[in-house]
Design a protein around this motif. Structure first.
Motif, mmCIF file in Angstrom:
data_model
loop_
_atom_site.group_PDB
_atom_site.id
_atom_site.type_symbol
_atom_site.label_atom_id
_atom_site.label_comp_id
_atom_site.label_asym_id
_atom_site.label_seq_id
_atom_site.Cartn_x
_atom_site.Cartn_y
_atom_site.Cartn_z
ATOM 1 N N SER A 165 0.765 -1.034 -0.071
ATOM 2 C CA SER A 165 0.037 0.308 0.055
ATOM 3 C C SER A 165 0.742 1.167 -0.004
ATOM 4 C CB SER A 165 -0.749 0.193 1.209
ATOM 5 O OG SER A 165 -1.841 -0.996 1.165
ATOM 6 N N GLU A 166 0.527 2.091 -0.699
ATOM 7 C CA GLU A 166 1.117 3.584 -0.723
ATOM 8 C C GLU A 166 1.414 4.089 0.603
ATOM 9 O OE1 GLU A 166 1.577 7.175 -3.694
ATOM 10 O OE2 GLU A 166 -0.528 6.694 -3.104
ATOM 11 N N THR A 224 5.290 3.727 -3.346
ATOM 12 C CA THR A 224 4.532 4.896 -3.916
ATOM 13 C C THR A 224 3.960 4.244 -4.848
ATOM 14 O OG1 THR A 224 6.398 5.632 -5.583
ATOM 15 C CG2 THR A 224 6.419 6.478 -3.043
ATOM 16 N N SER A 225 3.062 5.355 -5.525
ATOM 17 C CA SER A 225 2.155 4.824 -6.669
ATOM 18 C C SER A 225 3.069 4.882 -7.874
ATOM 19 C CB SER A 225 1.153 6.032 -7.161
ATOM 20 O OG SER A 225 1.756 7.372 -7.184
ATOM 21 N N LYS A 226 4.317 5.348 -8.014
ATOM 22 C CA LYS A 226 5.211 5.298 -9.067
ATOM 23 C C LYS A 226 5.813 3.837 -9.128
ATOM 24 C CE LYS A 226 6.838 9.985 -9.179
ATOM 25 N NZ LYS A 226 7.908 10.932 -8.996
ATOM 26 N N LEU A 227 5.779 2.823 -7.841
ATOM 27 C CA LEU A 227 6.299 1.587 -7.973
ATOM 28 C C LEU A 227 5.113 0.748 -8.492
ATOM 29 C CD1 LEU A 227 8.568 1.549 -5.152
ATOM 30 C CD2 LEU A 227 9.303 1.878 -7.282
ATOM 31 N N HIS A 228 4.047 1.157 -8.628
ATOM 32 C CA HIS A 228 3.043 0.190 -9.360
ATOM 33 C C HIS A 228 3.144 -0.346 -10.773
ATOM 34 C CE1 HIS A 228 -0.808 -1.903 -9.842
ATOM 35 N NE2 HIS A 228 -1.030 -1.022 -10.832
ATOM 36 N N ASN A 229 3.571 -1.544 -10.887
ATOM 37 C CA ASN A 229 3.892 -2.236 -12.045
ATOM 38 C C ASN A 229 5.401 -2.070 -12.346
ATOM 39 O OD1 ASN A 229 1.176 -3.317 -12.969
ATOM 40 N ND2 ASN A 229 0.562 -1.494 -13.936
ATOM 41 N N THR A 252 -1.121 -0.714 -3.959
ATOM 42 C CA THR A 252 -2.657 -0.130 -3.750
ATOM 43 C C THR A 252 -2.563 1.370 -3.541
ATOM 44 O OG1 THR A 252 -3.292 -2.326 -2.650
ATOM 45 C CG2 THR A 252 -4.618 -0.337 -2.391
ATOM 46 N N TYR A 253 -3.050 1.876 -4.128
ATOM 47 C CA TYR A 253 -2.973 3.450 -4.059
ATOM 48 C C TYR A 253 -4.248 4.265 -4.661
ATOM 49 C CZ TYR A 253 -1.718 3.939 -9.192
ATOM 50 O OH TYR A 253 -1.923 3.926 -10.495
ATOM 51 N N VAL A 277 -9.872 9.683 -12.469
ATOM 52 C CA VAL A 277 -8.941 9.271 -11.025
ATOM 53 C C VAL A 277 -7.933 8.099 -11.141
ATOM 54 C CG1 VAL A 277 -10.645 7.948 -9.863
ATOM 55 C CG2 VAL A 277 -9.087 9.040 -8.724
ATOM 56 N N GLU A 278 -6.603 8.221 -10.837
ATOM 57 C CA GLU A 278 -5.661 7.438 -10.934
ATOM 58 C C GLU A 278 -5.580 6.389 -9.553
ATOM 59 O OE1 GLU A 278 -0.990 6.507 -12.198
ATOM 60 O OE2 GLU A 278 -1.951 8.284 -12.599
ATOM 61 N N SER A 279 -6.075 4.975 -9.918
ATOM 62 C CA SER A 279 -5.900 4.330 -8.716
ATOM 63 C C SER A 279 -5.717 2.639 -9.133
ATOM 64 C CB SER A 279 -7.564 4.339 -7.935
ATOM 65 O OG SER A 279 -8.396 3.629 -8.718
ATOM 66 N N HIS A 280 -5.346 2.135 -8.072
ATOM 67 C CA HIS A 280 -5.200 0.591 -8.082
ATOM 68 C C HIS A 280 -5.702 0.062 -6.846
ATOM 69 C CE1 HIS A 280 -3.983 -3.304 -9.559
ATOM 70 N NE2 HIS A 280 -3.375 -3.490 -7.991
ATOM 71 N N PRO A 281 -6.745 -0.916 -6.770
ATOM 72 C CA PRO A 281 -7.621 -1.448 -8.097
ATOM 73 C C PRO A 281 -8.349 -0.298 -8.461
ATOM 74 C CG PRO A 281 -8.536 -2.190 -5.929
ATOM 75 C CD PRO A 281 -7.282 -1.499 -5.575
#
Length: 424
Positions: A165-166, A224-229, A252-253, A277-281
């Motif tokens: 999680s972020e 952080t969100s930058k580390l997603h994927n 998750t962010y 909105v940018e989010s995961h999921p």
């Protein structure tokens, strides 16, 4: 009470004596212990099988020891991979020089020390089996120990990544086998972001735990969100041999919900708004409302977009977009102002503009004509004045000439007419 203690003590002593009688008067029996019972090995390296064993006194002296491959609990002598002949002083000598025994070595050739540990070199995938240790002693005192040891082949490190999680620190682990004491592993971490930028992570965020059979490296990370994927990996080096593993991170962010679009629209134009909105999921589909109700604009929305054509004054107001992210409600709003161009329509405005241009052109033409006529008038006046003056000069009837007679000292005045004739 005292009698009860005496009875209990006698009972325990009787059981102990009975146990000694049943186990050969307390003498050692056939027994083997593997530590650990499973060995994880890396192809191309070696594997250490650590074990100790005991055998009955009647079996001495030991004639030979063997290692046998077992399948489904069946350990047959025809699948023997090692055989060592016992020579003087319980020392072992390899019996078969041209077999696989050339890559298997007993660490302690003196069997009186009850050490049956071996090292297997040049491990391959075919070595993933269960193995049993066999001892053949005097007469019929021979035994293949039932407990076996298992070799597991691992050609890459094992990574464990908890849910991320972020902003919440997490611990990622990378475990590598340590099957061969001769080549202790070295573990390094790296991360490749979505921009293909690779970063080697520093030891300051890494802790290492070592044991006889395992190296465990832990990476402490605040995602952080930058580390997603992004891709995280660990490389394990055993000298010239390297094995690697990598995983894709899922973070998750959620970022701030936004409404994109102009807040001022000309009357008659099209209103376009986008809710994002940018989010995961991913968040839920948006729900739009206008001035507190969704009924008036229900037919103008599709997915995250809102579009209203031919905007009128009544479309001015507050538009709200609402989404749901993991049981959390997100919303954003925008106030739309509708601007009226003029009381006239567009065509009327164009016609009025055209008429103004024509009137202006007409005024320019009139001014040019007036200027031209004014110039002619001024020129005529000037010409008349000049002509009048010229005629005035020529119409003078007399021109006076004074002559002086030196003899008579009489002054004569002669007058001439316009043609130059002397007047009498």
């Amino acid at each position: 009470m005292f009698k009860m203690q005496i009875i209990s003590s006698c009972t325990i002593l009787s059981l102990f004596v009975l146990n000694m009688l049943c186990t050969g008067n307390g003498k050692e029996d056939w027994n083997i212990t593997f530590n650990p019972p499973e060995i994880t090995a890396v192809p191309g390296l070696c594997a250490l099988i650590s074990c100790t064993f005991t055998y009955p006194e009647e079996a001495k002296p030991i004639d030979n020891v063997q290692w046998i491959v077992c399948t489904n609990g069946q350990c047959k002598k025809d699948r023997r991979i090692f055989k060592g002949k016992v020579i003087t002083q319980n020392k072992i000598k390899l019996e078969e020089k041209k077999t696989e025994t050339e890559r298997i070595k007993m660490l302690e050739p003196d069997l009186t020390k009850n050490n049956c540990s071996i090292i297997m070199k040049d491990i391959t995938a075919e070595d993933e089996n269960e193995y049993a240790f066999r001892v053949e002693g005097q007469l019929k005192h021979k035994s293949t120990y039932k407990p076996t040891v298992k070799i597991i082949i691992q050609d890459e490190p094992i990574m464990d990544i908890p849910p991320l999680s972020e902003g919440v620190e997490a611990s990622l682990t990378c475990s590598a086998p340590f099957p061969c004491p001769e080549t202790p592993p070295e573990i390094t971490w790296w991360i490749k972001t979505r921009g293909e930028h690779i970063t080697n992570l520093k030891d300051v965020n890494i802790t290492l735990i070592t044991s006889r059979s395992l190296y465990l490296s832990t990476l402490h990370l605040t995602p952080t969100s930058k580390l997603h994927n992004a891709t995280v990996g660990c490389d394990v080096s055993y000298g010239n041999k390297t094995i690697s593993a990598s995983r894709t991170l899922e973070v998750t962010y959620v970022q701030t919900l936004r409404i994109l679009g102009d807040d001022k629209v000309m009357e008659g134009d099209t209103l376009r708004l986008n809710c994002t909105v940018e989010s995961h999921p991913p968040s839920s589909d948006p729900v739009w409302s206008f001035n507190g109700t969704a009924d008036k604009i229900r037919n103008h929305t599709s997915a995250e977009n809102l579009m209203i054509t031919n905007v009128r004054k009544e479309h001015a107001g507050i538009y709200v977009c609402e989404m749901t992210y993991m049981n959390e409600t997100l919303n954003a709003s925008i106030t739309i102002n509708v601007i009226r161009e003029n009381l006239l329509g567009k065509d009327d405005l164009l016609n009025s503009s055209k008429k103004c241009k024509e009137a202006f052109q007409m005024q320019v033409d009139i001014r040019m004509i007036i200027g031209f006529l004014f110039g002619i008038s001024v020129s005529a006046v000037i010409f008349s004045v000049v002509l009048c003056c010229h005629e005035s000069w020529q119409s003078r009837d007399e021109t006076q000439v004074v002559a002086t007679n030196t003899d008579t000292e009489v002054i004569l005045e002669v007058f001439y007419d316009q043609q130059g004739h002397q007047k009498k």
